[in-house]
Scaffold this motif. Sequence first.
Motif: not given
Length: 233
Positions: A45-57, A63-75
């Motif tokens: 079937g399928h499995k769920q891959f847990r997120p790489l970046i934690e968000t509060s909502v 997303l928060s500004f800190i999340n934007l930074i994490e996404i920028h670096v992860l890219r």
Amino acid sequence: MDIYGGQDPRDIPSYSAGDAARYLKIPASTIRAWTVGRKYPVNDGHKQFRPLIETSVKNPLRLSFINLIEIHVLRAIRQDHNLDLAKVRTALDYIDEQFKTPHPLAHQEFYTDGVDLFIEQYGLQINASAQGQINLKNLLTAHLDRIEPDDRGLAVKLYPFTRNQEENNPRLVAIDPRVAFGRMAIEGRGIPTDIITERFHAGDSPEQIADDYECEVEKIQEAIRCETRPIAA
């Protein structure tokens, strides 16, 4: 008057996936996969891959500004390196363990010691050649150079790439959670880029807009560029 109610504006979930995609030029579907997770097929079937970046909502995703930074670096970590997401998760868990600080990708410690630790531990999984590791370090450095930390080392401002990363990317626009409620804005002026672009699409010339805001035409043109440049596939 404290308009943030005592909360650090960097932690406020202010951005949709669409906002982040527009600002960072990363597909919204990629951002959702990194922050919400994704399903992947297995034999039964399928499995769920847990997120790489934690968000509060997460529903709806904000997303928060800190999340934007994490996404920028992860890219930078993902770009040009076909690194399995599970290995990226292992790498990020390792960085978490080493630095004992929330959101290490948004912290100055990662910009200094963390990059070398990351490459030392995981470089061979990315590319067996020394050149591959150098390329990864150069990509990370180029991304980290666009981040301005505060005196405690935590990211406080991001100068997003407004052009191809191989081109000169002037620092004429910035995302600062303390300015214009975190919207991307002209650096030093706080004029949101989306307002400038709306006026341009309504028929005003860059010269007219620059005159109205008493701003250099170059900055107005850059604001329009960064709002209209296509998002990478």
